[in-house]
Scaffold this motif. Structure first.
Motif, PDB file in Angstrom:
ATOM      1  N   ALA A  55      12.925  22.937  23.537  1.00 27.62           N
ATOM      2  CA  ALA A  55      13.902  23.865  22.935  1.00 27.62           C
ATOM      3  C   ALA A  55      15.154  23.945  23.798  1.00 27.62           C
ATOM      4  CB  ALA A  55      13.272  25.251  22.767  1.00 27.62           C
ATOM      5  N   ILE A  56      14.987  23.942  25.098  1.00 29.21           N
ATOM      6  CA  ILE A  56      16.146  23.961  26.006  1.00 29.21           C
ATOM      7  C   ILE A  56      16.956  22.676  25.815  1.00 29.21           C
ATOM      8  CG2 ILE A  56      16.825  23.836  28.444  1.00 29.21           C
ATOM      9  CD1 ILE A  56      14.406  25.735  29.015  1.00 29.21           C
ATOM     10  N   ALA A  57      16.267  21.533  25.786  1.00 29.93           N
ATOM     11  CA  ALA A  57      16.965  20.254  25.623  1.00 29.93           C
ATOM     12  C   ALA A  57      17.737  20.218  24.300  1.00 29.93           C
ATOM     13  CB  ALA A  57      15.960  19.101  25.688  1.00 29.93           C
ATOM     14  N   ASP A  58      17.150  20.802  23.276  1.00 27.28           N
ATOM     15  CA  ASP A  58      17.781  20.778  21.949  1.00 27.28           C
ATOM     16  C   ASP A  58      19.018  21.659  21.871  1.00 27.28           C
ATOM     17  OD1 ASP A  58      15.917  19.029  20.983  1.00 27.28           O
ATOM     18  OD2 ASP A  58      14.697  20.557  19.984  1.00 27.28           O
ATOM     19  N   THR A  59      19.162  22.605  22.778  1.00 25.63           N
ATOM     20  CA  THR A  59      20.257  23.573  22.680  1.00 25.63           C
ATOM     21  C   THR A  59      21.315  23.397  23.772  1.00 25.63           C
ATOM     22  OG1 THR A  59      18.871  25.148  23.891  1.00 25.63           O
ATOM     23  CG2 THR A  59      18.920  25.348  21.491  1.00 25.63           C
ATOM     24  N   LEU A  60      21.158  22.373  24.597  1.00 28.44           N
ATOM     25  CA  LEU A  60      22.163  22.099  25.635  1.00 28.44           C
ATOM     26  C   LEU A  60      23.459  21.600  24.992  1.00 28.44           C
ATOM     27  CD1 LEU A  60      20.053  20.242  28.339  1.00 28.44           C
ATOM     28  CD2 LEU A  60      21.139  22.457  28.592  1.00 28.44           C
ATOM     29  N   PRO A  61      24.624  21.955  25.517  1.00 32.56           N
ATOM     30  CA  PRO A  61      24.786  22.925  26.590  1.00 32.56           C
ATOM     31  C   PRO A  61      25.161  24.329  26.100  1.00 32.56           C
ATOM     32  CG  PRO A  61      26.797  21.668  26.342  1.00 32.56           C
ATOM     33  CD  PRO A  61      25.838  21.178  25.275  1.00 32.56           C
ATOM     34  N   SER A  62      25.812  24.398  24.927  1.00 35.46           N
ATOM     35  CA  SER A  62      26.462  25.670  24.577  1.00 35.46           C
ATOM     36  C   SER A  62      25.504  26.726  24.046  1.00 35.46           C
ATOM     37  CB  SER A  62      27.572  25.425  23.547  1.00 35.46           C
ATOM     38  OG  SER A  62      27.032  24.787  22.408  1.00 35.46           O
ATOM     39  N   GLN A  63      24.404  26.298  23.418  1.00 35.12           N
ATOM     40  CA  GLN A  63      23.497  27.267  22.817  1.00 35.12           C
ATOM     41  C   GLN A  63      22.295  27.584  23.702  1.00 35.12           C
ATOM     42  OE1 GLN A  63      24.255  28.688  19.756  1.00 35.12           O
ATOM     43  NE2 GLN A  63      26.168  27.565  20.058  1.00 35.12           N
ATOM     44  N   VAL A  64      22.292  27.089  24.886  1.00 28.96           N
ATOM     45  CA  VAL A  64      21.097  27.224  25.717  1.00 28.96           C
ATOM     46  C   VAL A  64      20.806  28.692  26.055  1.00 28.96           C
ATOM     47  CG1 VAL A  64      22.189  26.999  28.006  1.00 28.96           C
ATOM     48  CG2 VAL A  64      19.869  26.128  27.644  1.00 28.96           C
ATOM     49  N   ASP A  65      19.537  29.046  25.997  1.00 25.53           N
ATOM     50  CA  ASP A  65      19.086  30.408  26.305  1.00 25.53           C
ATOM     51  C   ASP A  65      18.809  30.482  27.809  1.00 25.53           C
ATOM     52  OD1 ASP A  65      17.555  32.726  26.746  1.00 25.53           O
ATOM     53  OD2 ASP A  65      16.730  32.671  24.715  1.00 25.53           O
ATOM     54  N   ARG A  66      19.654  31.192  28.524  1.00 30.48           N
ATOM     55  CA  ARG A  66      19.541  31.191  29.990  1.00 30.48           C
ATOM     56  C   ARG A  66      18.267  31.895  30.462  1.00 30.48           C
ATOM     57  NH1 ARG A  66      24.298  29.166  32.208  1.00 30.48           N
ATOM     58  NH2 ARG A  66      26.022  29.108  30.712  1.00 30.48           N
ATOM     59  N   LEU A  67      17.825  32.875  29.688  1.00 30.00           N
ATOM     60  CA  LEU A  67      16.581  33.557  30.054  1.00 30.00           C
ATOM     61  C   LEU A  67      15.389  32.594  29.935  1.00 30.00           C
ATOM     62  CD1 LEU A  67      15.728  36.341  30.997  1.00 30.00           C
ATOM     63  CD2 LEU A  67      15.265  36.953  28.623  1.00 30.00           C
ATOM     64  N   GLU A  68      15.422  31.769  28.896  1.00 30.54           N
ATOM     65  CA  GLU A  68      14.355  30.769  28.734  1.00 30.54           C
ATOM     66  C   GLU A  68      14.393  29.751  29.874  1.00 30.54           C
ATOM     67  OE1 GLU A  68      11.725  30.488  26.602  1.00 30.54           O
ATOM     68  OE2 GLU A  68      12.297  32.532  26.101  1.00 30.54           O
ATOM     69  N   GLN A 133      25.222  29.632  35.850  1.00 36.44           N
ATOM     70  CA  GLN A 133      26.138  28.562  36.226  1.00 36.44           C
ATOM     71  C   GLN A 133      26.273  27.542  35.089  1.00 36.44           C
ATOM     72  OE1 GLN A 133      25.954  27.090  40.242  1.00 36.44           O
ATOM     73  NE2 GLN A 133      24.644  28.787  40.866  1.00 36.44           N
ATOM     74  N   ALA A 134      27.338  26.777  35.139  1.00 41.12           N
ATOM     75  CA  ALA A 134      27.637  25.824  34.063  1.00 41.12           C
ATOM     76  C   ALA A 134      26.624  24.680  34.049  1.00 41.12           C
ATOM     77  CB  ALA A 134      29.039  25.263  34.269  1.00 41.12           C
ATOM     78  N   VAL A 135      26.442  24.108  32.855  1.00 41.95           N
ATOM     79  CA  VAL A 135      25.623  22.902  32.728  1.00 41.95           C
ATOM     80  C   VAL A 135      26.558  21.723  32.993  1.00 41.95           C
ATOM     81  CG1 VAL A 135      24.106  21.574  31.225  1.00 41.95           C
ATOM     82  CG2 VAL A 135      24.260  24.057  30.948  1.00 41.95           C
ATOM     83  N   HIS A 136      26.442  21.148  34.187  1.00 42.76           N
ATOM     84  CA  HIS A 136      27.426  20.140  34.598  1.00 42.76           C
ATOM     85  C   HIS A 136      27.338  18.863  33.777  1.00 42.76           C
ATOM     86  CE1 HIS A 136      28.817  22.596  37.773  1.00 42.76           C
ATOM     87  NE2 HIS A 136      27.717  22.524  38.508  1.00 42.76           N
ATOM     88  N   ASN A 137      26.124  18.395  33.562  1.00 45.10           N
ATOM     89  CA  ASN A 137      25.955  17.106  32.870  1.00 45.10           C
ATOM     90  C   ASN A 137      24.827  17.249  31.843  1.00 45.10           C
ATOM     91  OD1 ASN A 137      25.553  14.502  32.048  1.00 45.10           O
ATOM     92  ND2 ASN A 137      25.864  13.622  34.088  1.00 45.10           N
ATOM     93  N   PRO A 138      25.170  17.812  30.674  1.00 43.70           N
ATOM     94  CA  PRO A 138      24.123  18.090  29.687  1.00 43.70           C
ATOM     95  C   PRO A 138      23.370  16.845  29.235  1.00 43.70           C
ATOM     96  CG  PRO A 138      26.320  18.538  28.797  1.00 43.70           C
ATOM     97  CD  PRO A 138      26.498  18.285  30.250  1.00 43.70           C
ATOM     98  N   GLU A 139      24.068  15.701  29.166  1.00 41.29           N
ATOM     99  CA  GLU A 139      23.395  14.472  28.724  1.00 41.29           C
ATOM    100  C   GLU A 139      22.308  14.074  29.717  1.00 41.29           C
ATOM    101  OE1 GLU A 139      26.715  14.749  28.859  1.00 41.29           O
ATOM    102  OE2 GLU A 139      27.096  14.952  26.713  1.00 41.29           O
ATOM    103  N   ALA A 140      22.641  14.116  30.984  1.00 45.01           N
ATOM    104  CA  ALA A 140      21.675  13.721  32.012  1.00 45.01           C
ATOM    105  C   ALA A 140      20.510  14.701  32.066  1.00 45.01           C
ATOM    106  CB  ALA A 140      22.367  13.647  33.375  1.00 45.01           C
ATOM    107  N   LEU A 141      20.818  15.999  31.961  1.00 47.22           N
ATOM    108  CA  LEU A 141      19.742  16.989  31.999  1.00 47.22           C
ATOM    109  C   LEU A 141      18.856  16.858  30.762  1.00 47.22           C
ATOM    110  CD1 LEU A 141      18.293  19.388  33.237  1.00 47.22           C
ATOM    111  CD2 LEU A 141      20.010  20.900  32.186  1.00 47.22           C
ATOM    112  N   GLY A 142      19.479  16.646  29.606  1.00 50.27           N
ATOM    113  CA  GLY A 142      18.697  16.460  28.387  1.00 50.27           C
ATOM    114  C   GLY A 142      17.773  15.255  28.492  1.00 50.27           C
TER     115      GLY A 142
END
Ligand code: FE2
Length: 177
Positions: A55-68, A133-142
């Protein structure tokens, strides 16, 4: 609820706090099916964690739930550590005693080490994101998230299909515990 408030079977040693937190319903160790019952519960926890990471990977970067992100970051390392400890101390010896392959166990242990390293890396990044903090590289993290949870799911499927059945007692109904 504190650890001391959780009821346990008489004479059973207190598990480490991490174990109690993650696996609050360990089977009665006098039950010969206990390793398989515990294994099913542990795998259920790992499946939930994989779903959360997906779910985190699917919502990176702008919709990501920081609590999750924070929740997953807190669970990743201890859940894997306790799961691997259980498997290596309880399940794999039973598998070997039943004639299971030492090469298979060696491969599964190597995957544990690799997954724990990736889990540590992911936990640090998810803590960072969880703290705003910002998601610097959403592709790499995903990519890293997907590679990790897909690897963990494959690993669990192999253990479920090839390791657990070898330790199953005669007469027990597969998948009913
Ligand atoms: Fe494993």
């Amino acid at each position: 609820m504190s650890h001391s408030q959780v009821s346990r079977a008489p004479g059973r040693p207190n598990p480490a706090p991490g174990v109690m937190k993650l696996f609050p319903q360990r089977a009665d160790p006098r039950d010969r099916r206990a390793p398989r019952i515990d294994m099913a519960r542990i795998h259920a926890e790992k499946r939930k964690l994989c779903d959360a990471l997906e779910a985190i990977a699917d919502t990176l970067p702008s919709q990501v739930d920081r609590l999750e992100c924070l929740k997953a970051a807190g669970e990743l390392v201890p859940l894997l550590r306790e799961c691997h400890r259980f498997e290596e101390e309880t399940l794999f010896p039973a598998f070997l005693a039943a004639g299971g392959s030492g090469e298979v166990v060696a491969r599964l242990k190597a995957e544990h080490v690799e997954d724990q390293g990736t889990a540590q890396e992911l936990a640090e990044e998810l803590f960072r994101i969880g703290h705003g903090q910002a998601v610097h590289n959403p592709e790499a993290l995903g990519y890293l998230l997907r590679a990790f949870f897909e690897s963990v799911r494959r690993h669990m499927a192999f253990e479920r299909d090839h390791v657990l059945p070898a330790t199953r007692e005669e007469g027990e109904i597969p998948g009913r515990r």
